[in-house]
Scaffold this motif. Structure first.
Motif, PDB file in Angstrom:
ATOM      1  N   THR A 101       1.649  -2.991  11.754  1.00  0.00           N
ATOM      2  CA  THR A 101       1.542  -2.654  10.333  1.00  0.00           C
ATOM      3  C   THR A 101       2.544  -3.476   9.530  1.00  0.00           C
ATOM      4  O   THR A 101       3.723  -3.547   9.890  1.00  0.00           O
ATOM      5  CB  THR A 101       1.804  -1.152  10.107  1.00  0.00           C
ATOM      6  N   ARG A 114     -10.564  -3.684  -4.060  1.00  0.00           N
ATOM      7  CA  ARG A 114     -10.146  -3.098  -2.779  1.00  0.00           C
ATOM      8  C   ARG A 114     -11.263  -3.122  -1.737  1.00  0.00           C
ATOM      9  O   ARG A 114     -11.027  -3.406  -0.566  1.00  0.00           O
ATOM     10  CB  ARG A 114      -9.637  -1.676  -2.983  1.00  0.00           C
ATOM     11  N   SER A 154      -7.230  -3.475   8.588  1.00  0.00           N
ATOM     12  CA  SER A 154      -7.506  -2.594   7.457  1.00  0.00           C
ATOM     13  C   SER A 154      -6.365  -2.677   6.446  1.00  0.00           C
ATOM     14  O   SER A 154      -5.295  -3.206   6.747  1.00  0.00           O
ATOM     15  CB  SER A 154      -7.664  -1.144   7.934  1.00  0.00           C
ATOM     16  N   GLU A 156      -4.407  -0.288   3.273  1.00  0.00           N
ATOM     17  CA  GLU A 156      -4.201   0.884   2.426  1.00  0.00           C
ATOM     18  C   GLU A 156      -3.397   0.379   1.240  1.00  0.00           C
ATOM     19  O   GLU A 156      -2.231   0.051   1.385  1.00  0.00           O
ATOM     20  CB  GLU A 156      -3.399   1.960   3.162  1.00  0.00           C
ATOM     21  N   HIS A 158      -3.152   0.640  -3.212  1.00  0.00           N
ATOM     22  CA  HIS A 158      -3.594   1.075  -4.529  1.00  0.00           C
ATOM     23  C   HIS A 158      -2.734   0.356  -5.559  1.00  0.00           C
ATOM     24  O   HIS A 158      -1.573   0.045  -5.300  1.00  0.00           O
ATOM     25  CB  HIS A 158      -3.470   2.593  -4.680  1.00  0.00           C
ATOM     26  N   ARG A 164      -0.238  -1.690   2.532  1.00  0.00           N
ATOM     27  CA  ARG A 164      -0.036  -1.564   3.988  1.00  0.00           C
ATOM     28  C   ARG A 164      -1.250  -2.177   4.668  1.00  0.00           C
ATOM     29  O   ARG A 164      -2.365  -1.686   4.494  1.00  0.00           O
ATOM     30  CB  ARG A 164       0.074  -0.102   4.413  1.00  0.00           C
TER      31      ARG A 164
END
Length: 179
Positions: A101, A114, A154, A156, A158, A164
């Motif tokens: 990560t 996104r 992937s 994450e 916003h 992340r």
């Protein structure tokens, strides 16, 4: 700039032709090499980036270094101008995979892009004016590299809340079982 676009497309095309040549690699070393490369270009302070011990996984060292460079570069390019940059890289084992990560405290990702974050695109003039320098292929290349390794990637993120990015790599040579 044109060479960079052509190289990125060639890399994407080659990944579909043959599986990566993988060996057991120290992922921390790969990220530290990538950080050295990013620091040379972007003058990032070394205390802005924390790379935890990440462990080993089977991968193509050069391809995963490219993923690391792309993710670290994006974190630097999308840093908040009013805050000290903070990037952390950590990993954990999940069954037969290592999940890495990369998190930052940057500007995040606008809601309207996104869902298409990992799709290749060439930035238009208006988008280039609002965003840092780049050609819009970095995350698509990351996805192609990780997918070629049998992993997943992937995000994450916003708007205004940092980002992340996580990806997985196999803990065993492809085709072998871990017990």
């Amino acid at each position: 700039r044109a060479n960079s676009i052509v190289d990125s497309f060639l890399n994407l095309a080659q990944l579909g032709d043959q599986p990566p040549d993988t060996n057991l690699e120290d992922i921390s070393c790969i990220f530290n090499e990538a950080l050295d490369e990013v620091q040379a270009v972007h003058k990032v302070e070394s205390d802005s980036v924390e790379i935890s011990p990440l462990g080993e996984a089977f991968c193509d060292r050069d391809l995963i270094r490219q993923v690391a460079v792309n993710l670290l570069t994006n974190a630097v390019k999308y840093a908040r101008p009013d805050q000290l940059l903070k990037i952390s890289v950590d990993a954990r084992r999940i069954h037969d995979r290592l999940k890495i990560t990369v998190a930052d405290n940057g500007v995040g990702v606008p809601d309207d892009i996104r869902d298409t974050l990992f799709e290749p695109r060439i930035r238009g003039k208006g988008e280039r004016d609002r965003a840092p320098e780049g050609i819009g292929l970095g995350l698509a290349l990351c996805k192609a590299i990780i997918t070629a390794h049998g992993g997943e990637i992937s995000a994450e993120a916003h708007e205004g809340q940092g980002a992340r990015f996580a990806f997985t790599l196999p803990l065993a040579q492809p085709g072998l079982q871990i017990y």
